[in-house]
Design a protein around this motif. Structure first.
Motif, PDB file in Angstrom:
ATOM      1  N   ILE A  32     -67.598  26.667  16.621  1.00 41.83           N
ATOM      2  CA  ILE A  32     -68.047  26.112  15.342  1.00 41.83           C
ATOM      3  C   ILE A  32     -68.694  27.211  14.498  1.00 41.83           C
ATOM      4  CG2 ILE A  32     -69.725  24.542  14.279  1.00 41.83           C
ATOM      5  CD1 ILE A  32     -69.096  22.657  16.747  1.00 41.83           C
ATOM      6  N   SER A  33     -69.542  28.031  15.127  1.00 39.79           N
ATOM      7  CA  SER A  33     -70.173  29.139  14.400  1.00 39.79           C
ATOM      8  C   SER A  33     -69.122  30.111  13.872  1.00 39.79           C
ATOM      9  CB  SER A  33     -71.154  29.882  15.302  1.00 39.79           C
ATOM     10  OG  SER A  33     -72.205  29.045  15.681  1.00 39.79           O
ATOM     11  N   GLY A  34     -68.122  30.401  14.695  1.00 34.13           N
ATOM     12  CA  GLY A  34     -67.044  31.292  14.266  1.00 34.13           C
ATOM     13  C   GLY A  34     -66.272  30.728  13.091  1.00 34.13           C
ATOM     14  N   GLN A  35     -66.007  29.432  13.131  1.00 31.91           N
ATOM     15  CA  GLN A  35     -65.284  28.781  12.031  1.00 31.91           C
ATOM     16  C   GLN A  35     -66.112  28.788  10.753  1.00 31.91           C
ATOM     17  OE1 GLN A  35     -62.058  27.745  12.257  1.00 31.91           O
ATOM     18  NE2 GLN A  35     -62.209  27.537  10.048  1.00 31.91           N
ATOM     19  N   ILE A  36     -67.403  28.540  10.877  1.00 36.40           N
ATOM     20  CA  ILE A  36     -68.277  28.581   9.699  1.00 36.40           C
ATOM     21  C   ILE A  36     -68.304  29.992   9.121  1.00 36.40           C
ATOM     22  CG2 ILE A  36     -70.680  28.407   8.930  1.00 36.40           C
ATOM     23  CD1 ILE A  36     -70.958  26.060  10.986  1.00 36.40           C
ATOM     24  N   ALA A  37     -68.454  30.993   9.981  1.00 32.02           N
ATOM     25  CA  ALA A  37     -68.453  32.386   9.502  1.00 32.02           C
ATOM     26  C   ALA A  37     -67.149  32.706   8.784  1.00 32.02           C
ATOM     27  CB  ALA A  37     -68.670  33.346  10.670  1.00 32.02           C
ATOM     28  N   ASP A  38     -66.040  32.243   9.343  1.00 28.16           N
ATOM     29  CA  ASP A  38     -64.731  32.490   8.742  1.00 28.16           C
ATOM     30  C   ASP A  38     -64.656  31.920   7.325  1.00 28.16           C
ATOM     31  OD1 ASP A  38     -61.808  33.341   9.259  1.00 28.16           O
ATOM     32  OD2 ASP A  38     -61.635  31.294   8.476  1.00 28.16           O
ATOM     33  N   SER A  39     -65.279  30.792   7.114  1.00 30.43           N
ATOM     34  CA  SER A  39     -65.215  30.147   5.799  1.00 30.43           C
ATOM     35  C   SER A  39     -65.971  30.936   4.726  1.00 30.43           C
ATOM     36  CB  SER A  39     -65.740  28.711   5.868  1.00 30.43           C
ATOM     37  OG  SER A  39     -67.143  28.698   6.014  1.00 30.43           O
ATOM     38  N   TYR A  40     -66.831  31.868   5.145  1.00 29.93           N
ATOM     39  CA  TYR A  40     -67.607  32.658   4.190  1.00 29.93           C
ATOM     40  C   TYR A  40     -67.022  34.055   3.949  1.00 29.93           C
ATOM     41  CZ  TYR A  40     -71.301  29.212   3.990  1.00 29.93           C
ATOM     42  OH  TYR A  40     -72.018  28.064   3.764  1.00 29.93           O
ATOM     43  N   LEU A  41     -65.935  34.400   4.602  1.00 31.70           N
ATOM     44  CA  LEU A  41     -65.355  35.738   4.442  1.00 31.70           C
ATOM     45  C   LEU A  41     -64.728  35.910   3.065  1.00 31.70           C
ATOM     46  CD1 LEU A  41     -63.509  36.174   7.860  1.00 31.70           C
ATOM     47  CD2 LEU A  41     -65.686  37.197   7.167  1.00 31.70           C
ATOM     48  N   ASN A  42     -64.919  37.096   2.485  1.00 29.88           N
ATOM     49  CA  ASN A  42     -64.191  37.401   1.256  1.00 29.88           C
ATOM     50  C   ASN A  42     -62.831  37.987   1.652  1.00 29.88           C
ATOM     51  OD1 ASN A  42     -64.454  40.224   1.730  1.00 29.88           O
ATOM     52  ND2 ASN A  42     -66.393  40.290   0.628  1.00 29.88           N
ATOM     53  N   ALA A  43     -61.972  38.213   0.696  1.00 32.49           N
ATOM     54  CA  ALA A  43     -60.597  38.657   0.976  1.00 32.49           C
ATOM     55  C   ALA A  43     -60.577  40.001   1.712  1.00 32.49           C
ATOM     56  CB  ALA A  43     -59.808  38.735  -0.319  1.00 32.49           C
ATOM     57  N   LYS A  44     -61.446  40.924   1.323  1.00 31.27           N
ATOM     58  CA  LYS A  44     -61.473  42.245   1.957  1.00 31.27           C
ATOM     59  C   LYS A  44     -61.894  42.144   3.430  1.00 31.27           C
ATOM     60  CE  LYS A  44     -63.421  46.862   1.438  1.00 31.27           C
ATOM     61  NZ  LYS A  44     -64.332  47.725   0.680  1.00 31.27           N
ATOM     62  N   ALA A  45     -62.948  41.374   3.692  1.00 28.12           N
ATOM     63  CA  ALA A  45     -63.424  41.198   5.067  1.00 28.12           C
ATOM     64  C   ALA A  45     -62.371  40.478   5.909  1.00 28.12           C
ATOM     65  CB  ALA A  45     -64.734  40.423   5.084  1.00 28.12           C
ATOM     66  N   ARG A  46     -61.740  39.465   5.330  1.00 26.64           N
ATOM     67  CA  ARG A  46     -60.705  38.711   6.040  1.00 26.64           C
ATOM     68  C   ARG A  46     -59.553  39.636   6.441  1.00 26.64           C
ATOM     69  NH1 ARG A  46     -60.637  33.650   6.423  1.00 26.64           N
ATOM     70  NH2 ARG A  46     -61.813  33.252   4.528  1.00 26.64           N
ATOM     71  N   ALA A  47     -59.136  40.513   5.538  1.00 25.70           N
ATOM     72  CA  ALA A  47     -58.044  41.449   5.818  1.00 25.70           C
ATOM     73  C   ALA A  47     -58.441  42.448   6.914  1.00 25.70           C
ATOM     74  CB  ALA A  47     -57.635  42.179   4.538  1.00 25.70           C
ATOM     75  N   ALA A  48     -59.689  42.947   6.848  1.00 26.98           N
ATOM     76  CA  ALA A  48     -60.160  43.900   7.855  1.00 26.98           C
ATOM     77  C   ALA A  48     -60.207  43.254   9.237  1.00 26.98           C
ATOM     78  CB  ALA A  48     -61.536  44.442   7.464  1.00 26.98           C
ATOM     79  N   ILE A  49     -60.659  42.012   9.295  1.00 20.93           N
ATOM     80  CA  ILE A  49     -60.729  41.289  10.571  1.00 20.93           C
ATOM     81  C   ILE A  49     -59.329  40.988  11.093  1.00 20.93           C
ATOM     82  CG2 ILE A  49     -61.396  39.067  11.599  1.00 20.93           C
ATOM     83  CD1 ILE A  49     -63.970  39.286   9.871  1.00 20.93           C
ATOM     84  N   LYS A  50     -58.432  40.591  10.211  1.00 27.37           N
ATOM     85  CA  LYS A  50     -57.051  40.303  10.612  1.00 27.37           C
ATOM     86  C   LYS A  50     -56.377  41.564  11.164  1.00 27.37           C
ATOM     87  CE  LYS A  50     -52.745  38.206   8.989  1.00 27.37           C
ATOM     88  NZ  LYS A  50     -52.513  37.432  10.178  1.00 27.37           N
ATOM     89  N   ALA A  51     -56.700  42.718  10.604  1.00 29.13           N
ATOM     90  CA  ALA A  51     -56.131  43.977  11.090  1.00 29.13           C
ATOM     91  C   ALA A  51     -56.558  44.264  12.530  1.00 29.13           C
ATOM     92  CB  ALA A  51     -56.546  45.120  10.171  1.00 29.13           C
ATOM     93  N   ILE A  52     -57.721  43.765  12.904  1.00 22.41           N
ATOM     94  CA  ILE A  52     -58.227  43.985  14.270  1.00 22.41           C
ATOM     95  C   ILE A  52     -57.814  42.849  15.202  1.00 22.41           C
ATOM     96  CG2 ILE A  52     -60.303  44.239  15.692  1.00 22.41           C
ATOM     97  CD1 ILE A  52     -61.664  45.459  13.165  1.00 22.41           C
TER      98      ILE A  52
END
Length: 167
Positions: A32-52
């Motif tokens: 649940i915490s991970g899902q909440i954190a995911d909902s607050y990611l901006n596009a740049k952070a989301r892309a960086a995380i997806k790359a990893i």
């Protein structure tokens, strides 16, 4: 008299039952915490995380550090999950304590992992480990028994009575 004992038993059951049912300290709490954190990611952070992480979500990866605890290869990660304090601190005292903290604990490892993730040439498998651990540790330190007192091992040495028996 019987009513008082009955009320105490009901209260005790509720105190134990509710956190278990909400999985507040288990797999679902991390997800649940991970899902909440995911909902607050901006596009740049989301892309960086997806790359990893690739297709692995923050919700799923948030439990990885607990899942691998049974693998002796990862025993060195044990102290990364918590931080113990000698006593209660005021805010300025806490800042001073953390400035001097050199132990292997959640605080020092969060700083270490952030530094690792900023490295451009860090190997993919090391980035994956660093991100998985960072996500998990940040969640852990927000749980009651992961930021505690050294004298009682974060509450693990607190003894309780259950039906007049020590536990």
């Amino acid at each position: 008299m019987k009513t008082s004992i009955f009320k105490k038993i009901i209260l005790g059951i509720a105190i134990i039952y509710l956190p278990v049912q909400t999985m507040a300290w288990g797999t679902n709490g991390h997800r649940i915490s991970g899902q909440i954190a995911d909902s607050y990611l901006n596009a740049k952070a989301r892309a960086a995380i997806k790359a990893i992480l690739g297709t692995e979500s923050l919700a799923i990866t948030s439990n990885w550090a607990d899942f691998i605890k049974s693998d002796p290869q990862y025993n060195y990660l044990y102290n990364w999950h918590f931080i113990n304090m000698e006593r209660e601190y005021s805010y300025p005292e806490m800042q001073e304590f953390l400035k001097k903290d050199t132990l292997t604990d959640a605080y020092t490892k969060i700083n270490f992992l952030v530094g690792e993730l900023k490295k451009k040439n860090l190997a993919k498998n090391n980035k994956l480990l660093a991100l998985r651990m960072l996500i998990h540790i940040v969640e852990d330190i927000h749980q009651p028994m992961h930021t505690g007192h050294l004298s009682d091992k974060g509450g693990n040495d607190v003894k309780l009575k259950w039906f007049d028996k020590d536990t």
